[in-house]
Design a protein around this motif. Structure first.
Motif, PDB file in Angstrom:
ATOM      1  N   TYR A  68       0.840  -1.201   0.000  1.00  0.00           N
ATOM      2  CA  TYR A  68       0.000   0.000   0.000  1.00  0.00           C
ATOM      3  C   TYR A  68       0.874   1.250   0.000  1.00  0.00           C
ATOM      4  O   TYR A  68       0.624   2.198  -0.737  1.00  0.00           O
ATOM      5  CB  TYR A  68      -0.913   0.029   1.229  1.00  0.00           C
ATOM      6  CG  TYR A  68      -2.260  -0.616   1.035  1.00  0.00           C
ATOM      7  CD1 TYR A  68      -3.154  -0.141   0.087  1.00  0.00           C
ATOM      8  CD2 TYR A  68      -2.662  -1.684   1.826  1.00  0.00           C
ATOM      9  CE1 TYR A  68      -4.397  -0.714  -0.078  1.00  0.00           C
ATOM     10  CE2 TYR A  68      -3.908  -2.263   1.669  1.00  0.00           C
ATOM     11  CZ  TYR A  68      -4.768  -1.774   0.716  1.00  0.00           C
ATOM     12  OH  TYR A  68      -6.005  -2.340   0.557  1.00  0.00           O
ATOM     13  N   VAL A  73      -0.712   4.835  -0.555  1.00  0.00           N
ATOM     14  CA  VAL A  73      -1.746   4.746   0.476  1.00  0.00           C
ATOM     15  C   VAL A  73      -1.021   4.445   1.787  1.00  0.00           C
ATOM     16  O   VAL A  73      -0.713   3.296   2.087  1.00  0.00           O
ATOM     17  CB  VAL A  73      -2.794   3.658   0.142  1.00  0.00           C
ATOM     18  CG1 VAL A  73      -3.880   3.603   1.201  1.00  0.00           C
ATOM     19  CG2 VAL A  73      -3.400   3.913  -1.227  1.00  0.00           C
ATOM     20  N   GLU A  75      -1.645   5.850   5.237  1.00  0.00           N
ATOM     21  CA  GLU A  75      -2.359   5.742   6.510  1.00  0.00           C
ATOM     22  C   GLU A  75      -3.151   4.439   6.602  1.00  0.00           C
ATOM     23  O   GLU A  75      -3.781   4.015   5.637  1.00  0.00           O
ATOM     24  CB  GLU A  75      -3.310   6.929   6.688  1.00  0.00           C
ATOM     25  CG  GLU A  75      -2.625   8.272   6.720  1.00  0.00           C
ATOM     26  CD  GLU A  75      -1.663   8.422   7.879  1.00  0.00           C
ATOM     27  OE1 GLU A  75      -1.973   7.925   8.981  1.00  0.00           O
ATOM     28  OE2 GLU A  75      -0.600   9.025   7.684  1.00  0.00           O
ATOM     29  N   GLU A  76      -3.139   3.842   7.784  1.00  0.00           N
ATOM     30  CA  GLU A  76      -3.857   2.587   7.995  1.00  0.00           C
ATOM     31  C   GLU A  76      -5.357   2.747   7.737  1.00  0.00           C
ATOM     32  O   GLU A  76      -5.991   1.867   7.154  1.00  0.00           O
ATOM     33  CB  GLU A  76      -3.613   2.081   9.419  1.00  0.00           C
ATOM     34  CG  GLU A  76      -4.157   0.695   9.656  1.00  0.00           C
ATOM     35  CD  GLU A  76      -3.811   0.164  11.030  1.00  0.00           C
ATOM     36  OE1 GLU A  76      -3.510  -1.034  11.117  1.00  0.00           O
ATOM     37  OE2 GLU A  76      -3.846   0.943  12.007  1.00  0.00           O
ATOM     38  N   ASP A  77      -5.924   3.884   8.139  1.00  0.00           N
ATOM     39  CA  ASP A  77      -7.347   4.124   7.883  1.00  0.00           C
ATOM     40  C   ASP A  77      -7.642   4.135   6.380  1.00  0.00           C
ATOM     41  O   ASP A  77      -8.660   3.609   5.936  1.00  0.00           O
ATOM     42  CB  ASP A  77      -7.804   5.447   8.506  1.00  0.00           C
ATOM     43  CG  ASP A  77      -7.943   5.360  10.017  1.00  0.00           C
ATOM     44  OD1 ASP A  77      -7.965   4.235  10.557  1.00  0.00           O
ATOM     45  OD2 ASP A  77      -8.030   6.422  10.661  1.00  0.00           O
ATOM     46  N   GLU A  78      -6.747   4.740   5.607  1.00  0.00           N
ATOM     47  CA  GLU A  78      -6.916   4.753   4.145  1.00  0.00           C
ATOM     48  C   GLU A  78      -6.852   3.333   3.587  1.00  0.00           C
ATOM     49  O   GLU A  78      -7.582   2.992   2.660  1.00  0.00           O
ATOM     50  CB  GLU A  78      -5.815   5.580   3.480  1.00  0.00           C
ATOM     51  CG  GLU A  78      -5.908   7.066   3.655  1.00  0.00           C
ATOM     52  CD  GLU A  78      -4.740   7.745   2.950  1.00  0.00           C
ATOM     53  OE1 GLU A  78      -4.911   8.126   1.773  1.00  0.00           O
ATOM     54  OE2 GLU A  78      -3.668   7.866   3.565  1.00  0.00           O
ATOM     55  N   GLN A  79      -5.970   2.529   4.148  1.00  0.00           N
ATOM     56  CA  GLN A  79      -5.825   1.152   3.688  1.00  0.00           C
ATOM     57  C   GLN A  79      -7.091   0.348   3.975  1.00  0.00           C
ATOM     58  O   GLN A  79      -7.573  -0.391   3.114  1.00  0.00           O
ATOM     59  CB  GLN A  79      -4.601   0.505   4.341  1.00  0.00           C
ATOM     60  CG  GLN A  79      -3.299   1.140   3.905  1.00  0.00           C
ATOM     61  CD  GLN A  79      -2.095   0.644   4.688  1.00  0.00           C
ATOM     62  OE1 GLN A  79      -2.195  -0.253   5.519  1.00  0.00           O
ATOM     63  NE2 GLN A  79      -0.941   1.237   4.422  1.00  0.00           N
ATOM     64  N   ASN A  81     -10.126   1.604   4.412  1.00  0.00           N
ATOM     65  CA  ASN A  81     -11.174   2.151   3.554  1.00  0.00           C
ATOM     66  C   ASN A  81     -11.045   1.594   2.139  1.00  0.00           C
ATOM     67  O   ASN A  81     -12.034   1.203   1.514  1.00  0.00           O
ATOM     68  CB  ASN A  81     -11.111   3.681   3.539  1.00  0.00           C
ATOM     69  CG  ASN A  81     -12.304   4.287   2.850  1.00  0.00           C
ATOM     70  OD1 ASN A  81     -13.430   4.177   3.321  1.00  0.00           O
ATOM     71  ND2 ASN A  81     -12.064   4.921   1.713  1.00  0.00           N
ATOM     72  N   HIS A  82      -9.826   1.543   1.643  1.00  0.00           N
ATOM     73  CA  HIS A  82      -9.578   0.987   0.310  1.00  0.00           C
ATOM     74  C   HIS A  82     -10.045  -0.468   0.241  1.00  0.00           C
ATOM     75  O   HIS A  82     -10.701  -0.880  -0.719  1.00  0.00           O
ATOM     76  CB  HIS A  82      -8.091   1.098  -0.032  1.00  0.00           C
ATOM     77  CG  HIS A  82      -7.755   0.553  -1.371  1.00  0.00           C
ATOM     78  ND1 HIS A  82      -7.302  -0.732  -1.554  1.00  0.00           N
ATOM     79  CD2 HIS A  82      -7.832   1.095  -2.607  1.00  0.00           C
ATOM     80  CE1 HIS A  82      -7.104  -0.948  -2.836  1.00  0.00           C
ATOM     81  NE2 HIS A  82      -7.418   0.144  -3.499  1.00  0.00           N
ATOM     82  N   TYR A 113     -14.982   1.652  12.274  1.00  0.00           N
ATOM     83  CA  TYR A 113     -15.009   1.827  10.821  1.00  0.00           C
ATOM     84  C   TYR A 113     -16.223   2.579  10.284  1.00  0.00           C
ATOM     85  O   TYR A 113     -16.236   2.954   9.122  1.00  0.00           O
ATOM     86  CB  TYR A 113     -14.951   0.457  10.126  1.00  0.00           C
ATOM     87  CG  TYR A 113     -13.864  -0.440  10.639  1.00  0.00           C
ATOM     88  CD1 TYR A 113     -12.529  -0.071  10.553  1.00  0.00           C
ATOM     89  CD2 TYR A 113     -14.168  -1.661  11.229  1.00  0.00           C
ATOM     90  CE1 TYR A 113     -11.527  -0.895  11.037  1.00  0.00           C
ATOM     91  CE2 TYR A 113     -13.167  -2.502  11.710  1.00  0.00           C
ATOM     92  CZ  TYR A 113     -11.852  -2.105  11.610  1.00  0.00           C
ATOM     93  OH  TYR A 113     -10.866  -2.919  12.084  1.00  0.00           O
ATOM     94  N   TYR A 116     -15.827   5.627   8.031  1.00  0.00           N
ATOM     95  CA  TYR A 116     -14.997   5.556   6.827  1.00  0.00           C
ATOM     96  C   TYR A 116     -15.841   5.950   5.616  1.00  0.00           C
ATOM     97  O   TYR A 116     -17.025   5.603   5.538  1.00  0.00           O
ATOM     98  CB  TYR A 116     -14.455   4.147   6.621  1.00  0.00           C
ATOM     99  CG  TYR A 116     -13.290   3.777   7.511  1.00  0.00           C
ATOM    100  CD1 TYR A 116     -12.964   4.502   8.645  1.00  0.00           C
ATOM    101  CD2 TYR A 116     -12.509   2.689   7.205  1.00  0.00           C
ATOM    102  CE1 TYR A 116     -11.896   4.148   9.445  1.00  0.00           C
ATOM    103  CE2 TYR A 116     -11.434   2.325   8.006  1.00  0.00           C
ATOM    104  CZ  TYR A 116     -11.135   3.062   9.121  1.00  0.00           C
ATOM    105  OH  TYR A 116     -10.076   2.713   9.907  1.00  0.00           O
TER     106      TYR A 116
END
Length: 174
Positions: A68, A73, A75-79, A81-82, A113, A116
């Motif tokens: 990622y 990508v 940030e863990e949150d972005e990961q 969400n992806h 989550y 998100y």
């Protein structure tokens, strides 16, 4: 002492999923093995995952978070969400996820989550795209030697021979 041991054993067994109890002697399934659709092969599932934007058809046994990061990508949150967007794309394409502890709907109601973007009612869910698959990080690393050298998790493993013979999920459809 025996009472404590039994208590720990009980919690371990209760905490295990039905899948893991039945298959305790087997490794967990690959990501692409978790998705099914009538008349679709595992190759079709791998393609669909990549077409929906998955970082790779399976992330089992390798540091997918580093992959990622290679794609920007961070940030863990972005990961997460992806990953939710990929799952929603797969569901939208008619695939069913199996052998999982919780559904995407359950994940999106979890307090960690639920805020998100992918979990919002107005989330824009991607549609599968062959172009996205062919140009994915995974397929580019597998098919372009120079890209592999600069973007692979382990550039030492890049070889011209391997990139001349990419996996079938990275080939254009006939």
């Amino acid at each position: 002492m025996l009472k404590n041991t039994l208590l720990v054993l009980f919690f371990l067994l209760v905490g295990c999923t039905q899948y893991s109890i039945r298959n305790i002697d087997k490794p967990p399934p690959e990501d692409y093995q978790m998705w099914k659709k009538s008349n679709k092969s595992q190759l079709d599932v791998k393609k669909a995952l990549l077409e929906c934007g998955a970082i790779a058809p399976s992330t089992l046994g390798w540091p997918y978070r580093k992959a990622y990061e290679k794609t920007g990508v961070i940030e863990e949150d972005e990961q997460f969400n992806h990953g939710f967007l990929v799952d929603k794309c797969m569901i939208k394409a008619g695939f069913i996820q199996q052998n999982t502890n919780w559904t995407l709907n359950e994940a999106c109601t979890d307090t960690r989550y639920r805020n998100y973007p992918a979990c919002q009612p107005n989330a824009v869910i991607p549609s599968p795209s062959v172009e996205r698959r062919i140009n994915s990080w995974y397929c580019k690393v597998k098919s372009d030697y120079n890209y592999c050298l600069t973007h692979a998790l382990a550039p030492k493993l890049c070889s011209r021979e391997k990139t001349k013979n990419p996996p079938p999920e990275c080939l254009a459809d006939d």
